[in-house]
Design a protein around this motif. Structure first.
Motif, PDB file in Angstrom:
ATOM      1  N   ALA A  55       1.090  -0.914   0.128  1.00  0.00           N
ATOM      2  CA  ALA A  55       0.330   0.095  -0.449  1.00  0.00           C
ATOM      3  C   ALA A  55       0.803   1.401   0.105  1.00  0.00           C
ATOM      4  N   ARG A  56       0.586   2.215  -0.395  1.00  0.00           N
ATOM      5  CA  ARG A  56       1.069   3.480  -0.346  1.00  0.00           C
ATOM      6  C   ARG A  56      -0.438   4.321   0.042  1.00  0.00           C
ATOM      7  N   TYR A  57       0.519   5.908   0.202  1.00  0.00           N
ATOM      8  CA  TYR A  57      -0.683   6.837   1.277  1.00  0.00           C
ATOM      9  C   TYR A  57      -0.881   7.898   0.849  1.00  0.00           C
TER      10      TYR A  57
ATOM     11  N   TRP B 146      15.649   4.586   5.018  1.00  0.00           N
ATOM     12  CA  TRP B 146      15.223   5.953   5.123  1.00  0.00           C
ATOM     13  C   TRP B 146      16.537   6.844   5.837  1.00  0.00           C
ATOM     14  N   LEU B 147      16.534   6.510   7.239  1.00  0.00           N
ATOM     15  CA  LEU B 147      17.468   6.310   8.543  1.00  0.00           C
ATOM     16  C   LEU B 147      18.430   6.101   8.365  1.00  0.00           C
ATOM     17  N   ALA B 148      18.929   5.626   7.509  1.00  0.00           N
ATOM     18  CA  ALA B 148      20.072   5.573   7.346  1.00  0.00           C
ATOM     19  C   ALA B 148      20.994   6.198   6.590  1.00  0.00           C
ATOM     20  N   GLY B 149      20.280   7.069   5.544  1.00  0.00           N
ATOM     21  CA  GLY B 149      20.949   7.632   4.946  1.00  0.00           C
ATOM     22  C   GLY B 149      20.184   8.050   3.254  1.00  0.00           C
TER      23      GLY B 149
ATOM     24  N   PRO C  33       8.587   3.814  14.051  1.00  0.00           N
ATOM     25  CA  PRO C  33       8.879   5.219  13.483  1.00  0.00           C
ATOM     26  C   PRO C  33       7.832   5.395  12.260  1.00  0.00           C
ATOM     27  N   ASN C  34       8.012   4.144  11.459  1.00  0.00           N
ATOM     28  CA  ASN C  34       6.696   4.097  10.674  1.00  0.00           C
ATOM     29  C   ASN C  34       6.676   5.150   9.643  1.00  0.00           C
ATOM     30  N   ILE C  35       7.860   5.864   8.841  1.00  0.00           N
ATOM     31  CA  ILE C  35       8.128   6.369   8.103  1.00  0.00           C
ATOM     32  C   ILE C  35       7.370   6.644   6.660  1.00  0.00           C
ATOM     33  N   ARG C  36       6.549   8.011   6.903  1.00  0.00           N
ATOM     34  CA  ARG C  36       6.013   8.625   6.108  1.00  0.00           C
ATOM     35  C   ARG C  36       6.470   9.769   5.065  1.00  0.00           C
ATOM     36  N   PRO C  37       7.400   9.243   3.848  1.00  0.00           N
ATOM     37  CA  PRO C  37       8.623  10.518   3.572  1.00  0.00           C
ATOM     38  C   PRO C  37       7.909  11.427   2.922  1.00  0.00           C
ATOM     39  N   ALA C  38       6.663  11.181   2.492  1.00  0.00           N
ATOM     40  CA  ALA C  38       6.252  12.180   1.966  1.00  0.00           C
ATOM     41  C   ALA C  38       5.306  13.641   2.714  1.00  0.00           C
TER      42      ALA C  38
END
Length: 321
Positions: free
Chosen positions: A102-104, A199-202, A163-168
């Motif tokens: 899924a993407r949100y 994502w958090l790493a770099g 953290p369940n990152i939502r980059p957008a």
């Protein structure tokens, strides 16, 4: 008989708008409103698996908020710390790929969960505090949850973070990564997806997750649990333990709530096994971690077999065993 400690899960509750079955990928179709939100799904999972759990959030007084509250109650979640307000419910429009992922896109401006108030000193029976997802990103609520994290850790309590990152939704990635690093000394168990770890790493192309996990462990957490989709779940601990378990084969409807189910199942397992302090978490050995991860993988396999975030009840897992 040993009294089981209470788990407090804090964070957003929202409504996922999910394409109806039969919608052709890439085309518009009817959207079904389904209850969701990372912390909300975690609380539902813990309640259904029979561990004492309380939910902290601010829910709208609209019809969506009423439905979210009712589902918590039906799932065995204590709602005595749920706040209510006239602001609307957060909406997440989900797009489902052919593999069920899924993407949100999120509609969060002026919504109820952002306005949560700090609850003040926690009741003594709350031993584990679990936080994550949008609740630690969107202000003003993010700073209040962050303070709760630090308060509970400072009092010697066990904290768990996804953290369940939502980059957008992240407007300043560098600032967010720095803020994440500042939380690590106050986190007992860090649970995250392999995508979030990269994502958090770099950056957008991902970083060296093995190196990052080792660094995170050196800064505070007793253990880091990584979910890796079809490649299973792995835990690495500050004491040098590393355990991997495979996924449980199942027909996948979608993956909404899979990681949240893993998170909730781990909380339930820790609570039922009396692991409710940072000190006891550091004593968990490889065999115990294997049992915990296997339990979490089984729970997640049920969730992904159903549309939306629909975690299993304890009785369903008992039937599988």
């Amino acid at each position: 008989m040993r009294k089981i400690a209470m788990i407090l899960v804090g964070g957003e509750a929202l409504v996922d708008l999910v394409p109806a079955p039969g919608t052709v990928p890439g085309e518009l179709g009817p959207l079904l409103p389904l209850p969701g939100g990372g912390p909300y799904n975690v609380a539902i999972t813990v309640g259904r698996l029979g561990a004492p759990v309380r939910f902290l959030s601010r829910l709208s007084t609209d019809s969506f908020g009423d439905a979210l509250l009712r589902r918590l109650e039906l799932s065995g979640v204590d709602t005595s710390m749920v706040q209510r307000g006239p602001e609307p419910t957060t909406l997440a429009v989900a797009g489902i790929a052919a593999d069920g992922s899924a993407r949100y896109s999120f509609h969060v401006e002026g919504t109820a969960d952002r306005e949560v108030a700090h609850p003040g000193p926690l009741p003594a029976e709350i031993k584990i505090v679990s936080l994550g997802t949008l609740s630690l990103l969107l202000e003003p609520g993010a700073s209040r949850y962050e303070q709760l994290l630090r308060d509970h850790s400072g009092s010697g309590g066990l904290t768990v973070l996804d953290p369940n990152i939502r980059p957008a939704m992240v407007t300043d990635a560098t600032a967010y990564r720095a803020r994440f690093a500042s939380w690590l000394p106050d986190i007992g168990l860090l649970k995250l997806s392999i995508e979030d770890a990269a994502w958090l790493a770099g950056g957008s192309q991902g970083g060296d997750t093995d190196k990052a996990v080792a660094e995170w462990l050196s800064l505070g957490p007793a253990a880091v649990v990584l979910t890796r989709g079809g490649d299973g779940i792995v835990v690495r601990t500050a004491g040098g333990v590393e355990v991997e378990v495979p996924t449980v084969p199942t027909a996948v409807a979608d993956t909404i709530g899979a990681g949240d189910t893993v998170h909730g199942a781990l909380l339930s397992w820790l609570c039922h096994n009396g692991i409710t302090t940072p000190e006891t978490l550091r004593t968990v050995d490889a065999d115990a971690w294997r049992a915990a991860l296997t339990f979490a993988a089984r729970a997640a396999s049920v969730t992904v077999s159903r549309a939306g975030a629909e975690p299993p009840y304890a009785a369903e897992l008992a039937v599988q065993s």
